[in-house]
Design an enzyme around this catalytic site. Sequence first.
Site, short mmCIF file in Angstrom:
data_model
loop_
_atom_site.label_atom_id
_atom_site.label_comp_id
_atom_site.label_asym_id
_atom_site.label_seq_id
_atom_site.Cartn_x
_atom_site.Cartn_y
_atom_site.Cartn_z
N HIS A 33 -2.13 -2.97 -6.48
CA HIS A 33 -2.68 -2.63 -5.16
C HIS A 33 -4.20 -2.82 -5.19
CE1 HIS A 33 -3.20 0.70 -1.89
NE2 HIS A 33 -3.29 -0.50 -1.38
N ASN A 51 -3.31 6.15 -1.12
CA ASN A 51 -2.99 6.47 0.27
C ASN A 51 -2.41 7.86 0.46
OD1 ASN A 51 -3.96 4.29 1.78
ND2 ASN A 51 -2.41 3.00 0.83
N SER A 55 0.83 -1.21 0.00
CA SER A 55 0.00 0.00 0.00
C SER A 55 0.86 1.25 0.00
CB SER A 55 -0.94 -0.01 1.21
OG SER A 55 -0.22 -0.32 2.37
#
Length: 296
Positions: free
Chosen positions: A139, A189, A118
């Site tokens: 991902h 993220n 991540s």
Amino acid sequence: MKNISVIGAGTMGNGIAHVFAQKGFKVTLIDVSSPQLEKALATIAKNLDRQVAKEVITEAQKAETLANISTCNTVAEGVSNADLVVEAATENTTLKLNIFKEIDAYAPAAAILASNTSSISITQIAAVTKRPSQVIGMHFMNPVPVMKLVEIINGYTTDKAVSDSIVELSKQLGKIPSVVNDYPGFIANRILMPMINEAIISLYEGVAGVNEIDTIMKLGMAHPMGPLQLADFIGLDVCLSILRVLHDGLGNPKYAPCPLLINMVTAGRLGVKSGEGFYTYIAGSKELIVSKQFNK
Ligand code: CAA
């Protein structure tokens, strides 16, 4: 591509094995722990049952999916005939680099090596292998069988043809791929974690309570979960480690993790997986109970 090896039988690994097997790929699920592999197979069967109950798949398709999955305890054996290896081990840089050295030693020369990381640099992972042009980020989002997105991360050395083939493969899985470049936190993220961190800072500074913060973001922004519930779902330790990657890698103080998040992780309050985070979780119950600590 026919043979897919998935390394790590945790939440992400079992979800990734599930979606590949359901689309007819032969999957080898690899984990050093046999009990973990058994638990993963039971979880996959349970999640397939949900799909049978919803008439998304038939009992026969459930059986075919399970028959497409075999398990193995070693990387050396598990990747030996892989066309693609998807690594979904714990989010720890040293561990991942060691796993990639091992995969590189045993996987066929033509195999593509993907990481479900991540936030760890794909370029750094690629650099420990002898095939950096064949290393890429794939991902998936949790829960993998439900979430449509695959964030595909091109490392500095990833070949365009490799990236194109992973885009096509993701479409074959019924997913929607989005390709990004390899910088800290990628896109998912880099944008999600500052939002979660800001929600925790707002709680820490007493601007609002857990319920208020999550209700505002759920109802006001049409998010399926508020940021504090989502942080518990992802794992507070995972959120903290991603924020540290952003903070270290981009050098901007705006990414500094909230001291409350650091305290919670230090105290072992990790969210759903530890039973306590911003909320208290009771096995088998879906009720959202704000943790006593925050229920002022
Ligand atoms: N396997 C198969 N199906 C599943 C499933 C699983 N593991 N989990 C849930 N489902 C299905 C359910 O059967 C249900 O199906 P229908 O819509 O056909 O009824 C549907 O998903 C919704 O599930 P539930 O009714 O149990 O619960 P819900 O409505 O509260 O939804 C949720 C649960 C899908 C998790 C939803 O709350 C949600 O989308 N939350 C946000 C998830 C999210 O943001 N994920 C990304 C996290 S970030 C990440 O993963 C990356 C990172 O790097 C940190």
